[in-house]
Each structure stands twice: as C-alpha cells, then as structure tokens.
Design a protein around this motif. Structure first.
Motif, PDB file in Angstrom:
ATOM      1  N   ALA A 167      33.367  44.752  97.878  1.00 38.28           N
ATOM      2  CA  ALA A 167      33.756  43.342  97.920  1.00 38.28           C
ATOM      3  C   ALA A 167      34.653  42.996  96.741  1.00 38.28           C
ATOM      4  CB  ALA A 167      32.511  42.453  97.923  1.00 38.28           C
ATOM      5  N   VAL A 168      34.414  43.623  95.614  1.00 34.68           N
ATOM      6  CA  VAL A 168      35.229  43.381  94.416  1.00 34.68           C
ATOM      7  C   VAL A 168      36.502  44.213  94.448  1.00 34.68           C
ATOM      8  CG1 VAL A 168      35.291  43.648  91.897  1.00 34.68           C
ATOM      9  CG2 VAL A 168      33.240  42.730  93.017  1.00 34.68           C
TER      10      VAL A 168
ATOM     11  N   ARG B  88      42.723  36.871  95.434  1.00 36.18           N
ATOM     12  CA  ARG B  88      41.340  36.357  95.421  1.00 36.18           C
ATOM     13  C   ARG B  88      40.681  36.777  94.108  1.00 36.18           C
ATOM     14  NH1 ARG B  88      37.431  37.319 100.456  1.00 36.18           N
ATOM     15  NH2 ARG B  88      38.893  35.761 101.277  1.00 36.18           N
ATOM     16  N   SER B  89      40.051  35.839  93.445  1.00 33.39           N
ATOM     17  CA  SER B  89      39.392  36.142  92.177  1.00 33.39           C
ATOM     18  C   SER B  89      38.116  36.938  92.416  1.00 33.39           C
ATOM     19  CB  SER B  89      39.048  34.842  91.439  1.00 33.39           C
ATOM     20  OG  SER B  89      38.014  34.149  92.128  1.00 33.39           O
TER      21      SER B  89
ATOM     22  N   ILE C 207      33.665  45.084  87.907  1.00 36.62           N
ATOM     23  CA  ILE C 207      34.334  43.859  87.458  1.00 36.62           C
ATOM     24  C   ILE C 207      35.246  44.165  86.274  1.00 36.62           C
ATOM     25  CG2 ILE C 207      33.955  41.606  86.371  1.00 36.62           C
ATOM     26  CD1 ILE C 207      31.363  41.409  88.042  1.00 36.62           C
ATOM     27  N   ALA C 208      34.749  44.976  85.340  1.00 31.50           N
ATOM     28  CA  ALA C 208      35.551  45.333  84.168  1.00 31.50           C
ATOM     29  C   ALA C 208      36.811  46.097  84.574  1.00 31.50           C
ATOM     30  CB  ALA C 208      34.713  46.172  83.210  1.00 31.50           C
ATOM     31  N   GLU C 209      36.649  47.044  85.483  1.00 33.48           N
ATOM     32  CA  GLU C 209      37.801  47.827  85.947  1.00 33.48           C
ATOM     33  C   GLU C 209      38.845  46.928  86.595  1.00 33.48           C
ATOM     34  OE1 GLU C 209      36.076  50.587  88.625  1.00 33.48           O
ATOM     35  OE2 GLU C 209      35.006  51.717  87.071  1.00 33.48           O
ATOM     36  N   GLU C 210      38.388  45.994  87.432  1.00 32.14           N
ATOM     37  CA  GLU C 210      39.314  45.123  88.157  1.00 32.14           C
ATOM     38  C   GLU C 210      39.952  44.072  87.254  1.00 32.14           C
ATOM     39  OE1 GLU C 210      40.244  45.192  91.538  1.00 32.14           O
ATOM     40  OE2 GLU C 210      39.403  47.204  91.284  1.00 32.14           O
TER      41      GLU C 210
END
Length: 204
Positions: A84-85, A92-93, A148-151
């Motif tokens: 999803a991330v 999209r955030s 999240i950190a990677e993205e």
C-alpha cells in the motif's frame, strides 16, 4: 549382498508442505465456521479439532492459541500493508495510502463482501479477538516504518517514521466503539495527514 528390492521414489518436492498447508487451512476454515455460527466464546478447541478431523495436538502445532485460529494470513497482511505504501499512485502521500488501506482492509462496508463483514463483526464483537487483532497489526510496525523511511528518503531509524507507522496501525482501533467507524478512521488519519493544528478549533 545388495538388496534387490526397489526403493520407493522420493516424494515430490513440496508435498509435505502442501499437506501441512491444507491441514492448517482446514482447521482455520472449521474454526471460523463454528465461531460465526455460535460465537467465539461458545466453541471449544476439541470441537474445532473434531470438525477439521485432526487431533488437538495437531491443531496446536498450527495454532498455538485459540485467537490465532481467526487470523491465518499474518504474513500476507504485512505484504499488502507494505505494498500500500510502496505501490501507491503517484502524488498520493504515505498517510493517504495508509488511510485507504485501513478503510479497505480493516473496515467492512454496507455493500461489501458478506463474508468479510461477518468476519469483522465477529472480531469487533469479541474483546479477546479485538485485542489479538490489534497486537497482530502492531507487530508490523518496524517493517512499515522501514518502508515509510525508504519512500520518504529518511533514515531507517527516523523516529517520525516509527511514530507514523505505529499510529497508522493503531488508528482503526478508534472505529470499534464509534457509531460511525468510517468517520472515526478518517478523523484519525486527518490528524496524521494534516497535524493537530489543522483540526483543533481555537477557543472563542
């Protein structure tokens, strides 16, 4: 003297694993059917084992606690959560992607799959399952924080990523006791997306 008896052919690779998976699925299916028919607290482990045609020992090899019988896709859930991330549409955030995931995978809708609705109603109406489900989701915090950190181009140990991951996984808990579960989840993610200052109303 060498034996003249023909040795049996080796079992095909994966046959044991397929058998174990089939047994596990049969147990999970029997448990969910009985829970939906009679209620989680009214069904015993021995009844589930009998319905799946296995011993209680075999049942516990696959499911160490009763609550685990209801949640049989933990690794798949994590994969979908991270996707999803990582696979969210351009623009999209991350909080918006996690909001959509929460609304579609952790909340039943009026026009949704009846089986999924029955499942979510079972979990929502059973305190032991609610707690187990929440703890199960929170086990994915570290993996989600890394994604999240990677993205986001941040350090893997950035506390903001860990906080967002934790609160995004925790947010759907607000839906359990709310008259409008969808609104409850949306309000929680409005906070994650925009911050408190955008939501709080100043005193007159």
């Amino acid at each position: 003297m060498p034996s003249t008896t023909t040795s049996p052919s080796p079992a095909p690779v994966g046959r044991r694993e397929r058998k174990k998976a089939a047994t596990r699925q049969a147990i999970a299916d029997a448990a969910l059917r009985l829970f939906l028919e009679r209620g989680y607290d009214e069904v015993g482990i021995r009844e589930i084992a009998d319905a799946a045609d296995v011993s209680t020992t075999t049942l516990f090899k696959h499911f160490p606690v009763k609550e685990a019988l209801v949640f049989d896709e933990d690794s798949d859930q994590e994969a979908r959560l991270l996707a999803a991330v990582r696979e969210r549409p351009e623009g999209r955030s991350v909080p918006a992607a996690l909001r959509e995931h929460a609304l579609t995978t952790r909340l039943a809708t009026a026009d949704g799959d009846p089986a999924f609705t029955a499942f979510t109603d079972l979990v929502a109406g059973t305190p032991a399952l609610r707690d187990y489900a929440q703890n199960m989701w929170l086990r994915h915090t570290a993996a989600l924080a890394r994604a999240i950190a990677e993205e986001s181009g941040l350090a893997a140990d950035d506390p903001a990523c860990t906080a967002l991951a934790h609160f995004a996984l925790e947010a759907p808990r607000a839906a359990y006791a709310h008259d409008d579960p969808r609104e409850a989840i949306n309000r929680a993610f409005d906070l994650l997306e925009h911050g408190w200052s955008a939501l709080a109303r100043p005193k007159a």
